[in-house]
Motif scaffolding. Sequence first.
Motif, short mmCIF file in Angstrom:
data_model
loop_
_atom_site.label_atom_id
_atom_site.label_comp_id
_atom_site.label_asym_id
_atom_site.label_seq_id
_atom_site.Cartn_x
_atom_site.Cartn_y
_atom_site.Cartn_z
N VAL A 211 0.90 -1.13 0.12
CA VAL A 211 -0.01 -0.04 0.04
C VAL A 211 1.01 1.22 -0.14
CG1 VAL A 211 -1.97 -1.14 1.07
CG2 VAL A 211 -0.38 0.13 2.47
N THR A 212 2.28 1.01 -0.01
CA THR A 212 3.09 2.25 -0.25
C THR A 212 3.08 2.73 -1.62
OG1 THR A 212 5.34 1.05 -0.32
CG2 THR A 212 3.99 1.29 1.89
N GLY A 213 4.35 3.70 -1.47
CA GLY A 213 4.78 4.13 -3.09
C GLY A 213 6.12 3.86 -3.64
N ALA A 214 6.59 2.71 -2.87
CA ALA A 214 7.81 2.21 -3.16
C ALA A 214 7.79 0.77 -3.27
CB ALA A 214 9.02 2.73 -2.15
N ALA A 215 8.65 -0.04 -3.88
CA ALA A 215 8.77 -1.58 -3.96
C ALA A 215 9.11 -1.90 -2.45
CB ALA A 215 9.59 -2.03 -4.99
N ILE A 216 8.66 -3.04 -2.03
CA ILE A 216 9.27 -3.51 -0.85
C ILE A 216 9.58 -5.13 -0.83
CG2 ILE A 216 8.31 -4.34 1.75
CD1 ILE A 216 6.40 -1.75 1.53
N ASP A 217 10.74 -5.46 -0.36
CA ASP A 217 11.04 -6.85 -0.57
C ASP A 217 10.36 -7.72 0.63
OD1 ASP A 217 12.74 -9.30 -0.43
OD2 ASP A 217 14.59 -8.27 -0.73
N VAL A 218 9.74 -8.73 0.27
CA VAL A 218 9.15 -9.52 1.32
C VAL A 218 9.83 -10.78 1.45
CG1 VAL A 218 6.88 -8.31 1.22
CG2 VAL A 218 7.41 -10.30 -0.18
N SER A 219 11.12 -11.12 0.85
CA SER A 219 11.94 -12.20 1.13
C SER A 219 11.93 -12.79 2.43
CB SER A 219 13.11 -12.01 0.44
OG SER A 219 13.10 -11.68 -0.96
N GLY A 220 11.54 -14.00 2.72
CA GLY A 220 11.62 -14.44 4.32
C GLY A 220 10.44 -14.35 4.85
N ALA A 221 9.72 -13.50 4.69
CA ALA A 221 8.42 -13.33 5.44
C ALA A 221 7.60 -14.42 5.29
CB ALA A 221 7.53 -12.10 5.06
N ILE A 222 6.76 -14.68 6.62
CA ILE A 222 6.09 -15.96 6.67
C ILE A 222 4.52 -15.70 6.66
CG2 ILE A 222 5.70 -17.60 8.60
CD1 ILE A 222 8.62 -17.06 9.51
N LEU A 223 4.07 -16.73 5.80
CA LEU A 223 2.48 -16.84 5.97
C LEU A 223 2.08 -18.04 6.71
CD1 LEU A 223 1.66 -15.95 2.18
CD2 LEU A 223 1.21 -14.35 3.90
N SER A 224 0.90 -18.04 7.45
CA SER A 224 0.74 -19.10 8.27
C SER A 224 -1.04 -18.74 8.42
CB SER A 224 1.16 -18.87 9.72
OG SER A 224 0.63 -19.93 10.61
N SER A 237 14.24 -13.26 -2.96
CA SER A 237 14.10 -12.33 -4.01
C SER A 237 12.76 -11.91 -4.39
CB SER A 237 14.90 -12.89 -5.38
OG SER A 237 16.22 -13.14 -4.87
N THR A 238 11.68 -12.09 -3.50
CA THR A 238 10.48 -11.54 -3.78
C THR A 238 10.18 -10.19 -3.29
OG1 THR A 238 9.63 -13.75 -3.27
CG2 THR A 238 8.10 -11.99 -3.33
N THR A 239 9.78 -9.48 -4.31
CA THR A 239 9.47 -8.11 -4.10
C THR A 239 8.10 -7.55 -4.76
OG1 THR A 239 11.67 -7.47 -4.32
CG2 THR A 239 10.04 -5.66 -4.79
N ILE A 240 7.38 -7.03 -3.77
CA ILE A 240 5.97 -6.45 -4.27
C ILE A 240 6.19 -4.85 -4.85
CG2 ILE A 240 3.54 -6.15 -3.51
CD1 ILE A 240 3.89 -8.41 -1.75
N PRO A 241 5.84 -4.41 -5.82
CA PRO A 241 5.90 -3.30 -6.48
C PRO A 241 5.05 -2.24 -5.75
CG PRO A 241 4.97 -4.34 -8.11
CD PRO A 241 5.47 -5.51 -7.15
N ALA A 242 5.39 -1.09 -5.77
CA ALA A 242 4.46 0.18 -5.19
C ALA A 242 3.18 -0.15 -5.62
CB ALA A 242 5.03 1.35 -5.42
N GLY A 243 2.11 -0.10 -4.83
CA GLY A 243 1.03 -0.27 -5.08
C GLY A 243 0.42 -1.61 -5.78
N GLY A 244 1.25 -2.49 -5.71
CA GLY A 244 1.13 -3.86 -6.35
C GLY A 244 0.82 -4.96 -5.63
N TYR A 245 0.39 -6.15 -6.16
CA TYR A 245 -0.05 -7.38 -5.69
C TYR A 245 0.83 -8.64 -5.83
CZ TYR A 245 -4.13 -4.19 -5.70
OH TYR A 245 -4.95 -3.30 -5.74
N LYS A 246 0.72 -9.39 -4.77
CA LYS A 246 1.55 -10.84 -5.03
C LYS A 246 0.84 -11.82 -4.35
CE LYS A 246 5.30 -13.30 -6.21
NZ LYS A 246 5.43 -13.60 -7.56
#
Length: 462
Positions: A211-224, A237-246
Motif C-alpha cells: 500500500v506504499t509508493g515504493a517497492a518492498i522486499d518481502v523475502s523470508g516473510a512468513i504466511l501462516s 528475491s520476492t518484491t512487491i512493487p508500489a501499489g502492487g499485488y502478489k
Amino acid sequence: MKGISMRRASRSGVAALAVAGLVSSLGAVALLAAPSANAVGTINDVVINEVESNGDATNGDWIELYNNNPTDSVSLNGAVLTDNDNSHVVTISGTIAPHGYATFQTDASGPQGDFGLGGADAARLYASAAAVGGTPVSSYTWATHASTTYGRFPNGTGPFVTTTASTHNGPNSYAGSVNPSPAALLNKIKINEVESSGDAVNGNWIELTNVTGAAIDVSGAILSDNNNGHIFTIPASTTIPAGGYKAFVVQDAAEVGAFGLGDVDSARLFVAGTVDLATATPVDSFSWNTHSPKTYGRVPNGSGAFTNTAAATFGTANGSAATPPSLAGNVVINEVESNNDSTNGDWVELYNKSGVSQVIAGAAISDADNTHVFGIPATTPALAPGAYRAFRVDDPAVDGSFGLGNVESARLFNAGTINIATATPVDSYSWTSHATTTYGRIPNGTGAFTTTSAGTFGSANN
C-alpha cells in the motif's frame, strides 16, 4: 523457486574435527575428562545448534551440534549431516561432551565434506547414512542466508534466531528478543485476498498488496494459518512493487512449509526472522468461519474490510464485493438426530419451503460452538422446492465434522458468513436432552419441533 547457492558435486566423507568438547576418531588428542570417556548418551541427545550457510572467511559453510545431555557424552560415529538434498552427505565421527559443541564444515574439498549450504536450504542430522530420507534426529530449515548465523537461543533447546555474531563451536551470541518487530512491514504490506476452498488453477492462496509508493522486499516473510506450526516462507528475491499485488499458493508442496486453508481458519503475515508464531505480533491477519463462495477480499483494496468478492482475482486488484444468496425464509432446519443413529451418525436435515430451487452449496451448519462448522460441499446440487436433504455432521472423514450433544443447538448460516459468532443464523433449533428418536418439524418446514415417531433421514418427517 527456492533461491539456492551454487553447489559442488556431493561426496560422502568422514568429518572428524577436533574441537572443544569433541574427541576425533582420527587420532586427535583426547579433550574430554575421564568420566566422559564412555559415550553412554544417545544420538537423540544431540541437536543442530548453529548454522553458517553463507561461508565465513575462516570456516566456510558449517553445522554446529550441541549435546543436551548434562552428564553423558555421545558418540557421533556413523552419524551423518545433510542439507535439503539427500545425496549431499557428510559422515561424522568423534565424541561430543556433556553440554559440549562439535562443528563440521560441509563445503571443504576432502574428508570434511563437499557441498555448500544454500540461501533456501536445510541442515539435517541423521543417526546413520541408512536413515537419510526418514525422520532426522534434528533439523533446521531457512529461506534466506542469515546476516550472521542462525542459532538456537538458549543453546540446545531454544528456537532458532539470527545471532548477533557467529560463534563457531561455542555458545551462541544473542542479545535481542526472540521475535523481530513487525514494524518493517506494518502498515505497508496487507493481506488483500484469500482463497480457502481451492480454486481449480491455484488451489489455496493468500494475496498480499503493497500500500506504499515504493517497492518492498518481502523475502523470508512468513504466511501462516491458525496453526502456529504451519509456516510458509516467502521465497528469496520476492518484491512487491508500489501499489502492487502478489499471491502465494500456500499449499504448493514445492515451497517451504506448504499447508492448506480450512473453512474455519486464518491467514496471518509475519516478518522475516519470526521464530515463535505463538508469541509474535502478526503484520496483518484475517479470520473466517466458512469458505467464501468465491474469495474473501478487501474492498477497497488494501484498506477496506474483508467481504465476499464477486470473483477471484489472483495476484491482481480485487473487483466488486458480492452478497451471497440468502436462504433466510426459504430453507429451514427440519429434523435433527443428535444421538448417533446406526446408519448416518449425527445429522441435520434441511427443507426448502420456498417455491424455487435454493443454492445451499457453501452454506454452513454449526452446533452451539462457533468453532464447529460443517460447510455444505461446493458440489451439492441446488435444493428443489419442497425437497429435503440431510447432512451427517460427525463424519471424521469430512472437513469440519463435529458431534451433536444432548444439550445443544443446530444452526444454519448463509454461504460466505465470515464470523458466525456475530452473524444471525438463517434458522436454528436448541434442545436440552437427546430425543428418543429425532426432533423434527410437524408439519414439515413450518411447524414447531417435536419428538418424531422415527428418524426420516432426508425425507418427510414421521
